[in-house]
Design a protein around this motif. Sequence first.
Motif, PDB file in Angstrom:
ATOM      1  N   SER A 179       0.851  -1.258  -0.171  1.00  0.00           N
ATOM      2  CA  SER A 179      -0.103  -0.012   0.032  1.00  0.00           C
ATOM      3  C   SER A 179       0.824   1.215  -0.072  1.00  0.00           C
ATOM      4  O   SER A 179       1.946   1.095   0.666  1.00  0.00           O
ATOM      5  N   ARG A 180       0.581   2.311  -0.747  1.00  0.00           N
ATOM      6  CA  ARG A 180       1.243   3.482  -0.748  1.00  0.00           C
ATOM      7  C   ARG A 180       0.068   4.742  -0.822  1.00  0.00           C
ATOM      8  O   ARG A 180      -0.797   4.615  -1.035  1.00  0.00           O
ATOM      9  N   ASN A 181       0.737   5.903  -0.324  1.00  0.00           N
ATOM     10  CA  ASN A 181      -0.414   6.849  -0.110  1.00  0.00           C
ATOM     11  C   ASN A 181      -0.628   7.690  -1.306  1.00  0.00           C
ATOM     12  O   ASN A 181      -1.314   8.633  -1.226  1.00  0.00           O
ATOM     13  N   ASN A 182       0.039   7.604  -2.548  1.00  0.00           N
ATOM     14  CA  ASN A 182       0.194   8.201  -3.724  1.00  0.00           C
ATOM     15  C   ASN A 182       0.270   7.125  -4.783  1.00  0.00           C
ATOM     16  O   ASN A 182       0.677   6.066  -4.582  1.00  0.00           O
ATOM     17  N   ASP A 183      -0.195   7.601  -6.177  1.00  0.00           N
ATOM     18  CA  ASP A 183       0.357   6.888  -7.064  1.00  0.00           C
ATOM     19  C   ASP A 183       1.642   6.339  -7.574  1.00  0.00           C
ATOM     20  O   ASP A 183       2.662   7.351  -7.714  1.00  0.00           O
ATOM     21  N   ARG A 207      -2.621   1.619  -6.054  1.00  0.00           N
ATOM     22  CA  ARG A 207      -2.355   2.106  -4.805  1.00  0.00           C
ATOM     23  C   ARG A 207      -2.323   0.793  -3.876  1.00  0.00           C
ATOM     24  O   ARG A 207      -1.094   0.789  -3.032  1.00  0.00           O
TER      25      ARG A 207
END
Length: 503
Positions: free
Chosen positions: A108-112, A135
């Motif tokens: 998971s990440r907070n931006n593309d 994401r």
Amino acid sequence: MTRRISPFALRITVASLPLLLAACGSVAPKAFTSEEVRSRAAQDVVAMYKDQEPVTAPIDFHEAAARALKYNLDYRLKVMETALSRSLYDASTYEMLPRLVAGAGYSSRNNDSGGTSIGIEDRQVSLRPSTSQERDHSMANLSFSWNALDFGVSYLRAQQKADQVLMADERRRKVIQNVLQDVRNSYWRALGAQKLLGRVDGLLERVNKALERSVEVEKQGLMPQAQILGYQRALLDAVNTLTLRRQDLELARAELRALMSLEPGVNFTLAEQAEVQLPLPPVNMEALERLALEKRPEIMEEWYRKRVTENDIKAAKILLWPNVSFDAGWQYDSNKYNYNSNWVDTGVRVSWNLLKLAQYPALGRAQQAQNETDDMRRLALSMAVLTQVRVGVQRYGLSLQELKFAETSLQVDQRLLKYAQSAAKSHFDSELEVIRTEARALLGEYQRYAAYSNAQAAWGRLYNSVGLDILPDTVQAHDVKTLAQAMKSTTTQWQQTVFQVAK
């Protein structure tokens, strides 16, 4: 444009903070409390004497040896070490298997994740920013890999573990032989102690009373002072000698109790069995020496150790050759932008560290030097074994001569005692002479028992120096009675075959 962190990622981060903070702390030494020490000591005492068969009858020699073998902690430790070696060997065989690894994960990440591209010649942006990855997405894989060098090294390591199992078994054999040797040293002395202790105590009491009477006779002047002092000197010498012999007798029972691992407070009586007739000393030294070189556990252990060290060099040589590895794996990715979410990867790879080939001559020399060292160590041990056999035969022959001399001396002392008893009158000097002669006869009997136990010990050392097993390859049961019968049959068979051939 940015987006906030997903709730799942935030939960993972918050949950990890206590672990990170704990890792940064310090751990202080913590000693066991007095209560824990007392509890451990009590548990150890229970474990040392756990599950022992009760003593219900007088103990003969072979039962004493069986109890010592079954309950001796050193032997039980060697049995556990052998079992551990077998378990390690079983575990090492699985190291030769290929690797089959299953994996799963979540990302998971907070931006593309994405990017743009530019032209190589004009450096102009040719595509607008784009992404091909979600994401949040999950992954899974199942990969198979096989490495030729890993297989070769694991195979040699498994061989080493197998040899270490055999080495542990040889150490167990040696402990068995030493246990029998120790029991043989103590049992016959303890049996003599059982026969003589009561008589020694009774005679000591009489000697002390006679010593008190001699002092009174000296005060009253009923006998010449030189004569009475001579009697006192003889009585004091008898007290001193009897006291020392009594200590030896009591220690013999204590040693036998410790060997049989009997709990303190458990009373036992030795069977009043007839003394075992000792065989004549062997004369065919060549046959005994050859048998010792074939049977001694120390030599066999050293021989297995040579194979272990050889495999160390072989493993080092294997690492010099090209490595071939094969990989295959199934992959899964939940990313919706993937054209294929499932796929299989395969590959073959060959690699070779050419510079390591320079080690080959050095490894060859190391292998030759190692083999020569191992052979020399085994030869030195073999020479020591042959010396033990020869010394054991000589010591046994001398002990038989000592036993014969002790028997002759005992016969003379007993005849002197009978003469003194028949010639004794009511006079004090006659009574002192009887006591002194009786003490000398009892000491002669003790010396005869000591000579017999020494001969038994010398016979046991000779038996031990040859490395003969006292247990058959298989035993029907492991109770004391069955073990005692197995030991008796094996020792009788060895004595009737091997030592008869050596005559």
